[in-house]
Design a protein around this motif. Structure first.
Motif, PDB file in Angstrom:
ATOM      1  N   GLU A 281       0.822  -1.224   0.000  1.00  0.00           N
ATOM      2  CA  GLU A 281       0.000   0.000   0.000  1.00  0.00           C
ATOM      3  C   GLU A 281       0.849   1.263   0.000  1.00  0.00           C
ATOM      4  O   GLU A 281       0.302   2.373   0.010  1.00  0.00           O
TER       5      GLU A 281
ATOM      6  N   PRO B 246       2.578   4.457  -1.060  1.00  0.00           N
ATOM      7  CA  PRO B 246       2.938   5.321   0.073  1.00  0.00           C
ATOM      8  C   PRO B 246       1.784   5.617   1.051  1.00  0.00           C
ATOM      9  O   PRO B 246       1.899   6.524   1.855  1.00  0.00           O
ATOM     10  N   PHE B 247       0.687   4.866   0.936  1.00  0.00           N
ATOM     11  CA  PHE B 247      -0.432   5.160   1.839  1.00  0.00           C
ATOM     12  C   PHE B 247      -0.273   4.457   3.177  1.00  0.00           C
ATOM     13  O   PHE B 247      -1.010   4.719   4.114  1.00  0.00           O
ATOM     14  N   LYS B 248       0.670   3.535   3.217  1.00  0.00           N
ATOM     15  CA  LYS B 248       1.055   2.952   4.501  1.00  0.00           C
ATOM     16  C   LYS B 248       2.550   3.184   4.671  1.00  0.00           C
ATOM     17  O   LYS B 248       3.309   3.159   3.697  1.00  0.00           O
TER      18      LYS B 248
ATOM     19  N   TRP C 246       2.178   9.359   9.559  1.00  0.00           N
ATOM     20  CA  TRP C 246       2.733   9.079   8.222  1.00  0.00           C
ATOM     21  C   TRP C 246       1.918   9.790   7.153  1.00  0.00           C
ATOM     22  O   TRP C 246       0.693   9.793   7.182  1.00  0.00           O
ATOM     23  N   LYS C 247       2.628  10.415   6.239  1.00  0.00           N
ATOM     24  CA  LYS C 247       1.956  11.066   5.117  1.00  0.00           C
ATOM     25  C   LYS C 247       2.525  10.535   3.812  1.00  0.00           C
ATOM     26  O   LYS C 247       3.739  10.337   3.703  1.00  0.00           O
ATOM     27  N   PRO C 248       1.674  10.345   2.826  1.00  0.00           N
ATOM     28  CA  PRO C 248       2.166   9.839   1.540  1.00  0.00           C
ATOM     29  C   PRO C 248       3.190  10.772   0.896  1.00  0.00           C
ATOM     30  O   PRO C 248       3.924  10.351   0.004  1.00  0.00           O
ATOM     31  N   SER C 249       3.227  12.017   1.349  1.00  0.00           N
ATOM     32  CA  SER C 249       4.219  12.912   0.762  1.00  0.00           C
ATOM     33  C   SER C 249       5.608  12.674   1.345  1.00  0.00           C
ATOM     34  O   SER C 249       6.598  13.138   0.788  1.00  0.00           O
TER      35      SER C 249
END
Lengths: 509, 150
Positions: free
Chosen positions: B59, B61-63, B96-99
């Motif tokens: 998953e 960069p969403f995890k 955690w951020k996808p960025s």
């Protein structure tokens, strides 16, 4: 010390486990459409409010689609409904427009949203790619719908689309910071990082508004949020977001229905509203249904609230003033602008007219059962603060800072002589004053003091004040006592006449 | 999405690796990276070489990625066992951020070696020693480096 550390650690561990547990909820991310009766069954053993509301729900919304509650449900519901609605409208031109719009919004996300395209382009591409795929399948609606459902359940691809929604909301908020700052407790930056950009942060009302503003309204779609919560009533409450056309008029476009239960969003459908028929007549049909829903379920339309309130302040206060036992706040506040100053001057200098004061003050302090029943009749439709003023046992004190207003109001309503049904019984009661204010006072009151006694206290600064004290309300001069079956007129004694002007002394004698 | 982004990030880090950090793929699997990190100068870990394992979930960069020390280390924020699990703010699921990018994660690990965060510790005893007996902590850390990270 070490125990404390261990406790902190255990707490953190528990929190982590709780979060991981949430992440493994059962069911697909977007489920198949089902009959809304499934919701009724789900709540069959809940408390009565839920039972009543869920029983009436399927009558309005025939179907629903469950959305996985993993912290993304609100975002996912809106995104899915957007694609589904576009499919339903089946307009290739609109798909092209949407693809172009979302491509240009990438620029908005970068410049206004302040995001790095090197990471977000991957995500927005997923959304645009899905639009392109669906456009290619427009001739085959069943396949298109399956593709849409599959894509939203694809763990490798769907999160990108959902994060795209978050990026849009963040960018819209940053682009309209001054509009929204007032709705936030903290800073916009905190809100963006904590509530919008964190991967599993649930959408809140603000996020929903932002997303609808940037993503849904420009397409011409409306969103109706259906609140299934513990609030009172047997029908669900609804809130409609509708797009605004170029002339600033809000439109009802094709409607997306979202079911909100505290902490969770699902999709609702009214199946009769022309599924897959892009025909003008079909749009009409859906409009009619929307209006019907409006009357069924108390809808809160913010845009229409203000005019209603204005009308209310102009019309209803006058009406209330004819109700016995009701005192209106000072005239400057509510629609008595011009008549009073002139009237006040004509009224003030006449010492004789003071004798009418007992009656108006009686009007103010009289709380007979009939006036109460009138009050309760009108309370549900109108401002609660006003009805509170009407019901308050101390309502004569509300206007105590302006003694004249309590006296003038009944007279004003009588002079204005407007055809008001409730005035009839009152005007007969007040008819002696009605003809001429300066004429010798009527003798309809048993306890009216003589003219000579009044001259001693005929000071307007003091006179009316007497009738506003609690002593007067409790005294025999208050004719409201006639409504009290336990009233004992024997308590009045002529010896106390001297104490009339200083009411405090009366009890001590 | 995940593979595309990971491949791009891997290429970026390989082209211009940050000082003291080396990355390679584990059996050409883009979801599993081997990281070699030199103990930062000025820290008790200077002179040591630490091997870490970076796992990127499907998953991503969403995890958040999962990072662990394969080399044993004496540090308040890393479990002092063969698992080498670590607690680092940027990787916590709620922050955690996808960025966030892998490069930023690796630099955060370097910072953590320079500046332990005893209030967010996994090893309470080491955190206590770090707070109350700094010289003792540094001595133990250096001893551990000699024993495990040479």
């Amino acid at each position: 010390m070490e125990d404390q550390h261990n406790n902190v650690f255990e707490l953190a561990e528990q929190r982590r486990l709780a979060q991981e547990y949430d992440a493994h909820l059962e069911g697909p991310m977007v489920g198949e459409k089902k009959s809304s009766h499934a919701i009724t069954e789900e709540y069959a053993r809940a408390d009565p409010v839920y039972i009543a509301k869920t029983q009436s729900l399927p009558q309005t919304y025939s179907h629903y689609r469950p959305i996985l509650g993993d912290g993304n449900c609100g975002w996912r519901a809106i995104a899915f409904a957007y694609f589904e609605k576009l499919l339903q409208l089946s307009d290739a031109g609109q798909f092209e427009l949407e693809i172009a719009r979302l491509v240009s919004l990438d620029n908005y996300i970068e410049t206004v949203g302040g995001q790095d395209p090197s990471y977000f382009m991957d995500m927005t591409e997923e959304t645009i790619e899905l639009l392109k795929d669906l456009l290619a399948l427009l001739d085959n609606p069943q396949v298109a719908r399956n593709t849409l459902l599959e894509r939203f359940n694809d763990n490798g691809r769907a999160p990108s689309i959902i994060y795209h929604m978050r990026l849009l909301a963040v960018s819209w908020l940053r682009g309209h910071a001054e509009e929204y700052q007032g709705f936030l407790d903290g800073s916009i930056e905190d809100y963006c990082t904590r509530d919008l950009m964190a991967v599993n942060a649930e959408i809140d009302h603000m996020g929903m508004t932002l997303l609808i503003d940037i993503f849904i309204k420009p397409v011409g779609l409306s969103v109706e949020i259906v609140y299934l919560d513990r609030s009172e009533g047997t029908e669900v409450n609804t809130h409609i977001y509708r797009p605004i056309d170029q002339s600033g008029v809000s439109q009802i476009g094709p409607m997306i229905y979202i079911l909100y239960r505290p902490g969770h969003y699902d999709l609702l459908y009214k199946e009769r509203s022309s599924y897959f028929v892009p025909h003008p007549a079909a749009t009409m049909a859906s409009n009619v249904q929307v209006n019907r829903a409006t009357s069924f379920s108390r809808q809160h339309d913010i845009q229409q609230t203000q005019p209603t309130m204005e009308n209310f302040s102009n019309v209803d206060i006058e009406f209330f003033s004819s109700i016995p036992g009701f005192c209106v706040p000072p005239p400057s506040n509510h629609g008595f602008p011009t008549e009073f100053p002139g009237f006040q001057q004509a009224y003030d200098p006449s010492p004789v007219s003071t004798s009418v004061s007992p009656d108006p003050s009686m009007v103010c302090t009289n709380s007979s059962s009939s006036s109460l029943s009138i009050a309760t009749t009108f309370t549900p439709q109108h401002s609660s603060s006003l009805s509170a003023a009407m019901m308050s046992p101390q309502h004569s004190n509300h206007s105590s800072h302006s003694p004249f207003s309590t006296i003038q109001l009944p007279i004003h309503t009588l002079n204005s002589a407007q055809p008001q049904p409730l005035q009839a019984p009152l005007s007969s009661h007040h008819s002696p004053q009605h003809g001429d204010v300066a004429s010798p006072p009527p003798t309809n009151s048993t306890f009216r003091p003589s003219k000579y006694e009044w001259e001693a206290i005929a000071d307007w600064q003091e006179g009316p004040v007497i009738f506003q004290t609690s002593t007067f309300k409790n005294s025999h001069y208050n004719t409201a006592h006639y409504n009290n079956p336990n009233f004992q007129p024997e308590e009045w004694s002529p010896d106390c006449e001297e104490a009339f002007d200083s009411s405090g002394r009366k009890k001590s004698t | 999405m995940a593979a595309k982004r990971i491949t791009r990030e891997y290429a970026e880090i390989s082209e211009s690796p940050p000082s003291g950090i080396n990355v390679s793929l584990d059996n050409d699997n883009v979801h599993k990276w081997n990281v070699v990190m030199a103990g930062p100068e000025g820290s008790p870990y200077a002179g040591g070489t630490f091997h870490l394992s970076l796992t990127l979930p499907p998953e991503y960069p969403f995890k958040a990625p999962v990072l662990s020390f394969k080399t044993r280390i004496y540090h308040p924020n890393v479990t002092n066992d063969e698992k080498g699990s670590m607690c680092i703010g940027i990787l916590k699921s709620e922050s955690w951020k996808p960025s966030s990018k892998i490069l930023a994660v690796l630099l955060a690990v370097q910072d953590l070696l320079r500046e332990p965060v005893p209030d967010d510790a996994l090893e309470a005893q080491i955190a206590d020693k770090f707070k109350n007996d700094r010289p003792g902590f540094e001595r133990d850390a250096k001893d551990a480096v000699k024993r495990w990270a040479k």
